[in-house]
Design a protein around this motif. Sequence first.
Motif, PDB file in Angstrom:
ATOM      1  N   ALA A  25       0.832  -1.213   0.000  1.00 52.77           N
ATOM      2  CA  ALA A  25       0.000   0.000   0.000  1.00 52.77           C
ATOM      3  C   ALA A  25       0.863   1.258   0.000  1.00 52.77           C
ATOM      4  N   GLU A  26       2.023   1.200   0.659  1.00 54.64           N
ATOM      5  CA  GLU A  26       2.923   2.352   0.671  1.00 54.64           C
ATOM      6  C   GLU A  26       3.493   2.608  -0.721  1.00 54.64           C
ATOM      7  N   VAL A  27       3.810   1.555  -1.434  1.00 54.53           N
ATOM      8  CA  VAL A  27       4.311   1.704  -2.804  1.00 54.53           C
ATOM      9  C   VAL A  27       3.242   2.349  -3.672  1.00 54.53           C
ATOM     10  N   TYR A  28       1.998   1.934  -3.472  1.00 54.78           N
ATOM     11  CA  TYR A  28       0.882   2.481  -4.245  1.00 54.78           C
ATOM     12  C   TYR A  28       0.649   3.957  -3.933  1.00 54.78           C
ATOM     13  N   GLU A  29       0.837   4.331  -2.687  1.00 52.02           N
ATOM     14  CA  GLU A  29       0.473   5.682  -2.244  1.00 52.02           C
ATOM     15  C   GLU A  29       1.618   6.685  -2.326  1.00 52.02           C
ATOM     16  N   ASN A  30       2.873   6.205  -2.426  1.00 52.85           N
ATOM     17  CA  ASN A  30       4.026   7.101  -2.441  1.00 52.85           C
ATOM     18  C   ASN A  30       4.589   7.195  -3.851  1.00 52.85           C
ATOM     19  N   LYS A  31       4.588   8.392  -4.410  1.00 48.14           N
ATOM     20  CA  LYS A  31       4.981   8.579  -5.804  1.00 48.14           C
ATOM     21  C   LYS A  31       6.419   8.138  -6.059  1.00 48.14           C
ATOM     22  N   ASP A  32       7.330   8.460  -5.136  1.00 46.73           N
ATOM     23  CA  ASP A  32       8.732   8.096  -5.331  1.00 46.73           C
ATOM     24  C   ASP A  32       8.922   6.591  -5.293  1.00 46.73           C
ATOM     25  N   LEU A  33       8.260   5.925  -4.342  1.00 49.51           N
ATOM     26  CA  LEU A  33       8.350   4.468  -4.263  1.00 49.51           C
ATOM     27  C   LEU A  33       7.740   3.829  -5.512  1.00 49.51           C
ATOM     28  N   LEU A  34       6.609   4.363  -5.955  1.00 50.94           N
ATOM     29  CA  LEU A  34       5.961   3.828  -7.152  1.00 50.94           C
ATOM     30  C   LEU A  34       6.883   3.953  -8.360  1.00 50.94           C
ATOM     31  N   THR A  35       7.498   5.103  -8.534  1.00 54.35           N
ATOM     32  CA  THR A  35       8.401   5.306  -9.666  1.00 54.35           C
ATOM     33  C   THR A  35       9.575   4.338  -9.601  1.00 54.35           C
ATOM     34  N   SER A  36      10.107   4.150  -8.404  1.00 53.76           N
ATOM     35  CA  SER A  36      11.228   3.216  -8.237  1.00 53.76           C
ATOM     36  C   SER A  36      10.802   1.789  -8.580  1.00 53.76           C
ATOM     37  N   PHE A  37       9.613   1.409  -8.149  1.00 53.49           N
ATOM     38  CA  PHE A  37       9.116   0.062  -8.460  1.00 53.49           C
ATOM     39  C   PHE A  37       8.875  -0.095  -9.957  1.00 53.49           C
ATOM     40  N   GLN A  38       8.289   0.916 -10.580  1.00 51.93           N
ATOM     41  CA  GLN A  38       8.060   0.836 -12.024  1.00 51.93           C
ATOM     42  C   GLN A  38       9.373   0.757 -12.794  1.00 51.93           C
ATOM     43  N   ASP A  39      10.401   1.421 -12.308  1.00 50.60           N
ATOM     44  CA  ASP A  39      11.721   1.307 -12.935  1.00 50.60           C
ATOM     45  C   ASP A  39      12.233  -0.132 -12.865  1.00 50.60           C
ATOM     46  N   GLN A  40      11.990  -0.768 -11.726  1.00 46.80           N
ATOM     47  CA  GLN A  40      12.399  -2.160 -11.593  1.00 46.80           C
ATOM     48  C   GLN A  40      11.629  -3.047 -12.563  1.00 46.80           C
ATOM     49  N   LEU A  41      10.331  -2.816 -12.691  1.00 48.29           N
ATOM     50  CA  LEU A  41       9.516  -3.592 -13.617  1.00 48.29           C
ATOM     51  C   LEU A  41      10.060  -3.474 -15.038  1.00 48.29           C
ATOM     52  N   LYS A  42      10.356  -2.249 -15.444  1.00 46.06           N
ATOM     53  CA  LYS A  42      10.879  -2.044 -16.797  1.00 46.06           C
ATOM     54  C   LYS A  42      12.230  -2.729 -16.973  1.00 46.06           C
ATOM     55  N   ALA A  43      13.055  -2.699 -15.943  1.00 43.29           N
ATOM     56  CA  ALA A  43      14.358  -3.351 -16.015  1.00 43.29           C
ATOM     57  C   ALA A  43      14.223  -4.865 -16.175  1.00 43.29           C
ATOM     58  N   GLU A  44      13.125  -5.417 -15.672  1.00 46.50           N
ATOM     59  CA  GLU A  44      12.879  -6.860 -15.779  1.00 46.50           C
ATOM     60  C   GLU A  44      12.098  -7.228 -17.039  1.00 46.50           C
ATOM     61  N   GLY A  45      11.826  -6.251 -17.893  1.00 41.69           N
ATOM     62  CA  GLY A  45      11.156  -6.547 -19.159  1.00 41.69           C
ATOM     63  C   GLY A  45       9.648  -6.514 -19.099  1.00 41.69           C
ATOM     64  N   VAL A  46       9.095  -5.799 -18.119  1.00 42.72           N
ATOM     65  CA  VAL A  46       7.641  -5.644 -18.021  1.00 42.72           C
ATOM     66  C   VAL A  46       7.247  -4.351 -18.742  1.00 42.72           C
ATOM     67  N   GLU A  47       6.493  -4.479 -19.809  1.00 40.36           N
ATOM     68  CA  GLU A  47       6.034  -3.295 -20.543  1.00 40.36           C
ATOM     69  C   GLU A  47       4.925  -2.607 -19.751  1.00 40.36           C
ATOM     70  N   LEU A  48       4.987  -1.301 -19.666  1.00 37.61           N
ATOM     71  CA  LEU A  48       4.037  -0.548 -18.846  1.00 37.61           C
ATOM     72  C   LEU A  48       3.062   0.290 -19.655  1.00 37.61           C
ATOM     73  N   GLU A  49       3.366   0.534 -20.930  1.00 41.70           N
ATOM     74  CA  GLU A  49       2.514   1.407 -21.736  1.00 41.70           C
ATOM     75  C   GLU A  49       2.331   0.822 -23.128  1.00 41.70           C
ATOM     76  N   TRP A  50       1.216   1.208 -23.770  1.00 40.12           N
ATOM     77  CA  TRP A  50       0.926   0.819 -25.140  1.00 40.12           C
ATOM     78  C   TRP A  50       1.233   1.968 -26.094  1.00 40.12           C
ATOM     79  N   PRO A  51       1.624   1.650 -27.313  1.00 37.61           N
ATOM     80  CA  PRO A  51       1.668   2.686 -28.344  1.00 37.61           C
ATOM     81  C   PRO A  51       0.243   3.032 -28.776  1.00 37.61           C
ATOM     82  N   GLU A  52       0.103   3.919 -29.701  1.00 35.10           N
ATOM     83  CA  GLU A  52      -1.222   4.323 -30.181  1.00 35.10           C
ATOM     84  C   GLU A  52      -1.755   3.270 -31.153  1.00 35.10           C
ATOM     85  N   ILE A  53      -2.574   2.371 -30.651  1.00 37.44           N
ATOM     86  CA  ILE A  53      -3.162   1.321 -31.476  1.00 37.44           C
ATOM     87  C   ILE A  53      -4.655   1.273 -31.237  1.00 37.44           C
TER      88      ILE A  53
END
Length: 514
Positions: free
Chosen positions: A483-511
């Motif tokens: 819940a802290e990761v969800y509610e804290n912008k800095d923690l969320l950004t750090s977690f999303q960076d980890q996801l991207k580093a592991e090959g998790v796509e987070l956004e779609w192109p315009e399709i």
Amino acid sequence: MDVYIAGGGVGGVAAALAAAKQGLQVAMTEETDWIGGQFTSQAVPPDEHLWIESFGCTASYREFRDRVRGYYKTQFPVTPEARADKLLNPGSAIVSRLAHEPKVSLHVLEDMLAPYVHSGRVRVFTMHKPIAAEKSGHEVTSVTVEHVKTKQPIRFTAPYILDATELGELLPITNTAYVTGAESKQDTGEPHALDGPADPLDMQAITQILAMDIAPGEDNVIERPEEYGFWKKHHSDFWPGPQLSWTAIQPPTLKHIEYGLYQGEGTFPLWPYRRIIDPTHFRGELYRGDISLMNWPQTDYWLGPVLEVSEESSAHHLYMAKQLSLSFLYWMQTEAPNYSGGKGYPELRLRKDVVGTSDGIAKYAYIRESRRIKAKFTVVEQHITGDTRPEGFTDTVGIGAYHIDLHPSTGQRNYIDFKAWPFQIPLGSLIPEETENLLPACKNIGTTHITNGSYRLHPVEWNIGESAGLLAAFCIRENKRPAEVYENKDLLTSFQDQLKAEGVELEWPEIRQI
């Protein structure tokens, strides 16, 4: 142990892989003797979106797909054309770009886990089912499982508990708030929700899947199923014809359609729809004939739910769903108009070995709808549909794409099937309202009855499980709660960076919508 995962299906395996790669000690239990869920024990080839060969899934899911193709090309006597085909579809199926045998998925998934199993980082307990849990405040402190045959119990304790079971089985035993069935318009504002009150027992049909091949000239008629008389007479009010007939519904339009078995028969041929082996890809007459899976409109079972009811009622519905699938096979073998002026296709042969059971029915029912957590954020229809593309989620932890696809329901309602935009998986949908250390890891996230129709498919379930496993690892490393990761912008950004580093796509192109 750092993470306990209940359920070894698509999401459970993805979660175990993700957590193990981060150095965590993981225990995973699975009710059947096959890990892999939809891919294996449920015998469902991957349902995927239009762009899956290029983008729109995690790197580990793409590795799984590549390994499936590689297994056929290196271990089977395939033709030169098949070996050269980068997009080899072993079954040449209509519905799936990678239709293949359940046992191949099982082999690949076990191989992907093997380094972590051999090192002791991951322990897998098949044939075990959760039965009880302990909780202190908002934290789950232990989960007890038992062997499905011997009833021998095992108690697991871990900082993080992941529910990757097909029915969301940890939610009631951990007193984690959840919902089931169909919501009302008043609750969600969804245009396709119920007009009246919510109905917790109105859930999508299940299917008991079986495999068949073709043995020309042979009489392979199975023993008449016990409930054949019931299914021969059955005709649901909303359905256009008897259950055992070629007449059914075309999902998006709800128009009546006359299906056929083989190519050129009826308006649409069922046989190649979920075919998992096309013999033309293989040399030396390796396969006697096509192998196809019966997961068709006529074998959807909607006479009652299998969760939130008594054990006796659930067992009855599972049995009757098996009887429906076997009855449809028997009807095809003996009575179905065969478009040659006669009746029956006795050449159809039940392939028990393909699904690894004594009765020829897959080890576990294909479950389209689970218990769903009451989440910090719930995805509703308006988030993924509309004339213009809705705004995305800033807390995205992955992506998916599939039209809203709801099969007939236990509330005796017909298909709900319409376009949706490619979507994101919001972190808020993985965070329970109160339980602090339990994470959903498959189709039990914060969706509704309607949006579950898009979020329940293989690559999305994999992404959910992988992101849940990575979230557990992130929280342990940072000493934070989800819940802290969800509610804290800095923690969320750090977690999303980890996801991207592991090959998790987070956004779609315009399709476009699909």
